[in-house]
Design a protein around this motif. Sequence first.
Motif, short mmCIF file in Angstrom:
data_model
loop_
_atom_site.label_atom_id
_atom_site.label_comp_id
_atom_site.label_asym_id
_atom_site.label_seq_id
_atom_site.Cartn_x
_atom_site.Cartn_y
_atom_site.Cartn_z
N GLU A 109 0.66 44.99 49.40
CA GLU A 109 -0.38 45.66 50.19
C GLU A 109 -0.39 47.13 49.78
O GLU A 109 0.60 47.85 49.99
N VAL A 110 -1.49 47.57 49.16
CA VAL A 110 -1.57 48.95 48.68
C VAL A 110 -2.31 49.77 49.72
O VAL A 110 -3.44 49.43 50.10
N ASP A 161 5.13 50.16 37.38
CA ASP A 161 5.73 50.50 36.08
C ASP A 161 6.97 51.35 36.27
O ASP A 161 8.00 51.16 35.60
N GLN A 162 6.86 52.29 37.20
CA GLN A 162 8.00 53.17 37.48
C GLN A 162 9.23 52.37 37.89
O GLN A 162 10.32 52.55 37.38
N ILE A 163 9.04 51.42 38.84
CA ILE A 163 10.18 50.64 39.34
C ILE A 163 10.73 49.74 38.23
O ILE A 163 11.95 49.64 38.03
N SER A 164 9.81 49.11 37.49
CA SER A 164 10.30 48.14 36.50
C SER A 164 10.99 48.82 35.30
O SER A 164 11.74 48.17 34.57
N ASN A 165 10.80 50.13 35.15
CA ASN A 165 11.59 50.86 34.14
C ASN A 165 13.08 50.76 34.42
O ASN A 165 13.91 50.88 33.53
N TYR A 166 13.42 50.56 35.71
CA TYR A 166 14.84 50.53 36.11
C TYR A 166 15.25 49.16 36.63
O TYR A 166 16.42 48.93 36.89
N SER A 167 14.27 48.28 36.80
CA SER A 167 14.55 46.94 37.31
C SER A 167 13.68 45.95 36.54
O SER A 167 12.55 45.65 36.93
N PRO A 168 14.20 45.41 35.42
CA PRO A 168 13.36 44.58 34.54
C PRO A 168 12.81 43.32 35.20
O PRO A 168 11.76 42.83 34.79
N ASP A 169 13.49 42.79 36.23
CA ASP A 169 12.99 41.55 36.84
C ASP A 169 12.08 41.81 38.05
O ASP A 169 11.58 40.88 38.67
N GLY A 174 -4.91 51.07 39.65
CA GLY A 174 -4.23 52.05 38.81
C GLY A 174 -3.04 52.69 39.52
O GLY A 174 -1.97 52.88 38.94
N PHE A 175 -3.23 52.97 40.81
CA PHE A 175 -2.16 53.55 41.63
C PHE A 175 -0.98 52.56 41.72
O PHE A 175 0.18 52.92 41.49
N GLN A 176 -1.30 51.29 42.00
CA GLN A 176 -0.25 50.26 42.08
C GLN A 176 0.50 50.14 40.75
O GLN A 176 1.72 50.06 40.72
N LYS A 177 -0.27 50.20 39.65
CA LYS A 177 0.36 50.04 38.33
C LYS A 177 1.35 51.17 38.07
O LYS A 177 2.46 50.94 37.57
#
Length: 538
Positions: free
Chosen positions: A449-450, A432-440, A425-428
Amino acid sequence: MKTYDAIVVGAGHNGLTTAAFLAKAGLDVVCVEKNDYIGGATVSRNLYKDWLYSNCSYVCSLLRPEIYRSLELHKHGLQVTPYGGSVTFMENGDYYGSYHDPEAAYREDVRFSRKDADAHKNYSADTMRQCRLIRDFLLRTAPDPTSFKPRDLLELIRIGGKINEMGEDRIYETIRFWTMSVAEYLDEFFETDVIKTALSASGIIGTALGIHSPGTAYVLLHHYMGDVDGNVGSWGFARGGTGAVANAIAGAFQAEGGELRTEAGVDKFIVRNGKAAGVALDNGDDIRANVVVSAMDVKRTFLTCMDKSDLPEKFLKRVENFKIRGSSGKINIALDGLPTFPALPEGSPLYLADMHFTDSMERMERAYDDWKDGTWSKDPYIDMTIPTTNDPTMAPPGKHFMSCFIQYCPRQIDGRDWTQEDKDGFQKSVFDQISNYSPDFKDLVLHAEVRTPQDIENEIGITEGNIFHGELTMDQLMFNRPVPGYAQYRSPIGGLYMCGSSNHPGGGIMGAPGANAAREILGDLKRPNTVPENFGDD
Ligand SMILES: Cc1cc2nc3c(=O)[nH]c(=O)nc-3n(C[C@H](O)[C@H](O)[C@H](O)COP(=O)(O)OP(=O)(O)OC[C@H]3O[C@@H](n4cnc5c(N)ncnc54)[C@H](O)[C@@H]3O)c2cc1C
């Protein structure tokens, strides 16, 4: 059985620094480390194929140049190169960039507010004044204000003189600065939310405090007071990851004849008649020395590795009360290529910058609310870097290593240990946060590694995985760090010293606690001092 002149417990960069300066003075020194690798939180690890992760600390600035030069770390392979600026992506599709080039920085501020662009100069001058004051204290032992020893009195007079030189107004301002929140401090200069947000992060990184918590303005200094090649406030990447710092210091230690033993965890300090006599290892071996130096944090040193009956009750109580709270997580990622960020113009220098995705003070504080509720931030503050844009040695050609430092992330979830489901859940929330600004971005991830504070605690032994070995608030700084009356690297046990980040001047890859401890030990042993003086470069 052989008796060493000194045993240093923990081969993090501070333990190694103490060990190197003691060995340089001709002492027979062994440094024992529980892991099968050295570096502690200053480490590069090969955990996936040909990728090297800086899997705890990831950027350098604080390492004292005096230590770098005195131990000739360049000869042991250390190279730190600065990287360019930072960027905050905004929910409205825009971004706020921060550039080293003053003209570019001014133009970017003007895009948001001319008033803020003008105020930025005053802000930089004000924080630099605070940095100058604090930089002078770093490679010095904090004086005890209750002591009548000549060295404490002389140092207090010296500090009094420095403060007096600042003039009446600045003295008042400095006392306010050391105790106020970073949000209040920024409000005094700026009106634009995203500019304040971008700057506020340095007040809370690594702390269990929010931007409105008193004392966070001071924490800013821990992110501004360092330098790369004399450029105060600059940050850089160590070539080969931050482990290169520890490896270089270890090289200097071994070149002076020092002995390094890994997989040698200390179970207990051996105390005879109130004096240190050596260490008992987990594997049943004992090692003897009359000087024993702990680079572990203050809680692990005295609450885990000592018999409580050997320590004064008042001291123990203060160690128990010392605040070391887990607040940050880390995700290290192997990427198949460089992710794109459509908000940035093609070829923007900000592709080389560190990247953030929190664009308002409200979102910043809400991220802290989750920590108070006993869980990871659902809209986290992320300090994201791609070191391989600067240092291609950390991944195969064309591939990249991405480092995400995440605020906030508690030691326990709702009062219990982390589960794999929590970690997912933490990784997600971060992905999700990063992919909001970087679709690929997500498609490029090959391995992640979490690391939660619990993982950091288990691997490196830092209580709650707190990156600074204890909060950097006024009640835990200078002569109060880690315990009033014991802030000069000594302990209630004769011959048992402390040299880790729980001591003045605190955490970060600085080496200063390690160097200061070595100076005190050499003084007690009446050996020549090998620890350099402060350059006084300001
Ligand atoms: C996730 C994370 C990110 C960070 N990012 C940055 C950054 O980018 N830049 C920066 O400047 N700082 C950063 N920091 C802070 C910085 O890395 C630390 O403050 C610093 O490395 C601490 O160094 P130290 O030598 O005092 O202690 P540590 O590095 O904690 O070293 C202590 C050593 O003692 C060993 N040890 C523990 N128990 C025992 C035992 N019983 N017996 C023997 N050995 C033992 C440990 O294994 C470890 O090697 C970060 C820290 C973390 C955790």
